[in-house]
Scaffold this motif. Structure first.
Motif, mmCIF file in Angstrom:
data_model
loop_
_atom_site.group_PDB
_atom_site.id
_atom_site.type_symbol
_atom_site.label_atom_id
_atom_site.label_comp_id
_atom_site.label_asym_id
_atom_site.label_seq_id
_atom_site.Cartn_x
_atom_site.Cartn_y
_atom_site.Cartn_z
ATOM 1 N N ASP A 178 -12.548 6.018 -23.506
ATOM 2 C CA ASP A 178 -12.109 7.145 -22.681
ATOM 3 C C ASP A 178 -10.880 6.790 -21.851
ATOM 4 N N ASP A 179 -10.816 5.548 -21.368
ATOM 5 C CA ASP A 179 -9.601 5.082 -20.685
ATOM 6 C C ASP A 179 -8.403 5.179 -21.623
ATOM 7 N N PHE A 180 -8.609 4.722 -22.848
ATOM 8 C CA PHE A 180 -7.514 4.738 -23.821
ATOM 9 C C PHE A 180 -7.089 6.166 -24.137
ATOM 10 N N LEU A 181 -8.048 7.081 -24.212
ATOM 11 C CA LEU A 181 -7.721 8.485 -24.470
ATOM 12 C C LEU A 181 -6.796 9.020 -23.385
ATOM 13 N N LEU A 182 -7.087 8.691 -22.135
ATOM 14 C CA LEU A 182 -6.223 9.142 -21.046
ATOM 15 C C LEU A 182 -4.820 8.573 -21.189
ATOM 16 N N ILE A 183 -4.716 7.261 -21.398
ATOM 17 C CA ILE A 183 -3.402 6.622 -21.503
ATOM 18 C C ILE A 183 -2.626 7.194 -22.683
ATOM 19 N N ILE B 63 -7.514 13.515 -15.135
ATOM 20 C CA ILE B 63 -8.323 12.575 -14.344
ATOM 21 C C ILE B 63 -9.768 12.576 -14.830
ATOM 22 N N ALA B 64 -10.245 13.747 -15.229
ATOM 23 C CA ALA B 64 -11.640 13.883 -15.654
ATOM 24 C C ALA B 64 -11.946 13.123 -16.936
ATOM 25 N N LEU B 65 -10.920 12.781 -17.719
ATOM 26 C CA LEU B 65 -11.149 12.104 -18.996
ATOM 27 C C LEU B 65 -11.855 10.767 -18.823
ATOM 28 N N ASN B 66 -11.566 10.066 -17.723
ATOM 29 C CA ASN B 66 -12.197 8.749 -17.533
ATOM 30 C C ASN B 66 -12.753 8.551 -16.127
ATOM 31 N N ALA B 67 -12.937 9.655 -15.398
ATOM 32 C CA ALA B 67 -13.427 9.551 -14.022
ATOM 33 C C ALA B 67 -14.814 8.942 -13.932
ATOM 34 N N SER C 201 0.830 -1.202 0.000
ATOM 35 C CA SER C 201 0.000 0.000 0.000
ATOM 36 C C SER C 201 0.866 1.254 0.000
ATOM 37 N N ARG C 202 0.215 2.367 -0.283
ATOM 38 C CA ARG C 202 0.890 3.661 -0.270
ATOM 39 C C ARG C 202 -0.074 4.709 0.273
ATOM 40 N N GLN C 203 0.511 5.760 0.831
ATOM 41 C CA GLN C 203 -0.284 6.890 1.289
ATOM 42 C C GLN C 203 0.347 8.182 0.769
ATOM 43 N N PRO C 204 -0.463 9.146 0.366
ATOM 44 C CA PRO C 204 -1.926 9.108 0.370
ATOM 45 C C PRO C 204 -2.472 8.195 -0.719
ATOM 46 N N ALA C 205 -3.604 7.600 -0.452
ATOM 47 C CA ALA C 205 -4.216 6.669 -1.400
ATOM 48 C C ALA C 205 -4.712 7.412 -2.635
ATOM 49 N N ARG C 206 -4.578 6.733 -3.781
ATOM 50 C CA ARG C 206 -5.087 7.277 -5.046
ATOM 51 C C ARG C 206 -5.822 6.188 -5.816
ATOM 52 N N SER C 207 -6.602 5.397 -5.108
ATOM 53 C CA SER C 207 -7.275 4.257 -5.733
ATOM 54 C C SER C 207 -8.385 4.669 -6.685
ATOM 55 N N HIS C 208 -8.789 5.945 -6.645
ATOM 56 C CA HIS C 208 -9.867 6.395 -7.534
ATOM 57 C C HIS C 208 -9.333 6.798 -8.910
ATOM 58 N N TYR C 209 -8.025 6.854 -9.091
ATOM 59 C CA TYR C 209 -7.459 7.133 -10.413
ATOM 60 C C TYR C 209 -7.502 5.867 -11.263
ATOM 61 N N ARG C 210 -7.741 6.020 -12.583
ATOM 62 C CA ARG C 210 -7.821 4.884 -13.495
ATOM 63 C C ARG C 210 -6.697 4.948 -14.523
ATOM 64 N N LEU C 211 -5.798 3.971 -14.457
ATOM 65 C CA LEU C 211 -4.729 3.840 -15.444
ATOM 66 C C LEU C 211 -4.824 2.508 -16.166
ATOM 67 N N THR C 212 -6.015 1.941 -16.160
ATOM 68 C CA THR C 212 -6.296 0.722 -16.915
ATOM 69 C C THR C 212 -7.145 1.091 -18.127
ATOM 70 N N VAL C 213 -7.195 0.200 -19.117
ATOM 71 C CA VAL C 213 -7.926 0.510 -20.351
ATOM 72 C C VAL C 213 -9.045 -0.502 -20.555
ATOM 73 N N ASP C 214 -10.261 -0.056 -20.268
ATOM 74 C CA ASP C 214 -11.456 -0.853 -20.544
ATOM 75 C C ASP C 214 -12.307 -0.219 -21.639
ATOM 76 N N THR C 215 -12.201 1.107 -21.764
ATOM 77 C CA THR C 215 -13.079 1.836 -22.681
ATOM 78 C C THR C 215 -12.271 2.821 -23.526
#
Length: 241
Positions: free
Chosen positions: A197-202, A230-234, A181-195
């Motif tokens: 919009d995910d791909f646009l961010l990456i 972050i807003a691109l795929n939030a 684990s790490r702090q501060p947590a950033r588990s709400h960020y998405r760096l995976t590609v399912d859609t």
């Protein structure tokens, strides 16, 4: 010395974004960045793909890049991992998925060293069960012994598709857990590609910010500084297991 290997599962028939792993970013397929990042761990990396004809292009990719690979069932991904672990005589498996092009190989290597220091075949170590890292930096580390038990006893379709539920749900009753684990947590960020919009961010992160050259702390700092990214795929919801 235990034989450790990273196994990444990949297929071209993803439901939400078919062919995503070979989509181009800065003139290279997304899978190139995924493998490059994993190779920074200095651990052997294996590709586990399906026997579907659609995945012949992934076999071609592996051969072109001198990557060892196995082919197996599309639905029974657990059996693909077992096939790869057996074929390469792996004692310890690091499980990742190919839709995560910004995985941190150095973080994985450090976590493998921690796993090996524990010297416990009943240990499941991951940054997945207690999420503090951005989604898309996920990895799981476990022994071939635990994988063999899952192969023998797992029966649910979700067990076979998602590989590790039998292990991390501790259905044997004897699995020990350790969390990265790490702090501060950033588990709400998405760096995976399912859609898309995910791909646009990456794609934006790699082409405009050289994200493929950044460590985890640097990636998170970049996202912290750019809420518009972050807003691109939030709005994307992760598929439920």
């Amino acid at each position: 010395m235990k034989n450790v290997g990273i196994i990444s599962q990949a297929r071209m028939t993803s439901t939400r974004l078919p062919g995503k792993v070979l989509l181009p970013i800065a003139g290279r397929p997304m899978l190139h960045y995924h493998m490059q990042r994993l190779q920074a761990s200095h651990l052997p990396v294996y590709l586990a793909i399906t026997t579907n004809q659609a995945d012949d292009v992934l076999a071609d990719f592996a051969q072109t890049h001198t990557l060892p690979y196995v082919r197996g069932s599309e639905d029974n991904v657990l059996s693909r991992y077992w096939l790869c672990a057996e074929a390469n005589e792996l004692d310890v498996i690091v499980r990742v998925t190919s839709d995560c092009p910004l995985l941190d190989g150095e973080l994985i290597a450090e976590s493998v060293r921690e796993y090996l220091r524990a010297d416990d075949d009943r240990l499941y170590l991951s940054n997945v069960l207690e999420r503090t890292f951005p989604r898309g930096l996920d990895f799981e580390i476990f022994s071939r012994q635990l994988l063999a038990e899952a192969m023998q006893h797992a029966t649910l379709a979700s067990d076979l598709e998602h590989v590790t539920p039998y292990i991390h749900q501790n259905r044997s009753g004897s699995v020990r857990f350790q969390h990265i684990s790490r702090q501060p947590a950033r588990s709400h960020y998405r760096l995976t590609v399912d859609t898309a919009d995910d791909f646009l961010l990456i794609r934006t992160l790699i082409e405009e910010h050289n994200a493929h050259q950044l460590k985890t702390t640097e990636l998170i700092a970049l996202l912290d500084a750019h809420p518009e990214l972050i807003a691109l795929n939030a709005h994307i919801e992760q598929k439920k297991v």
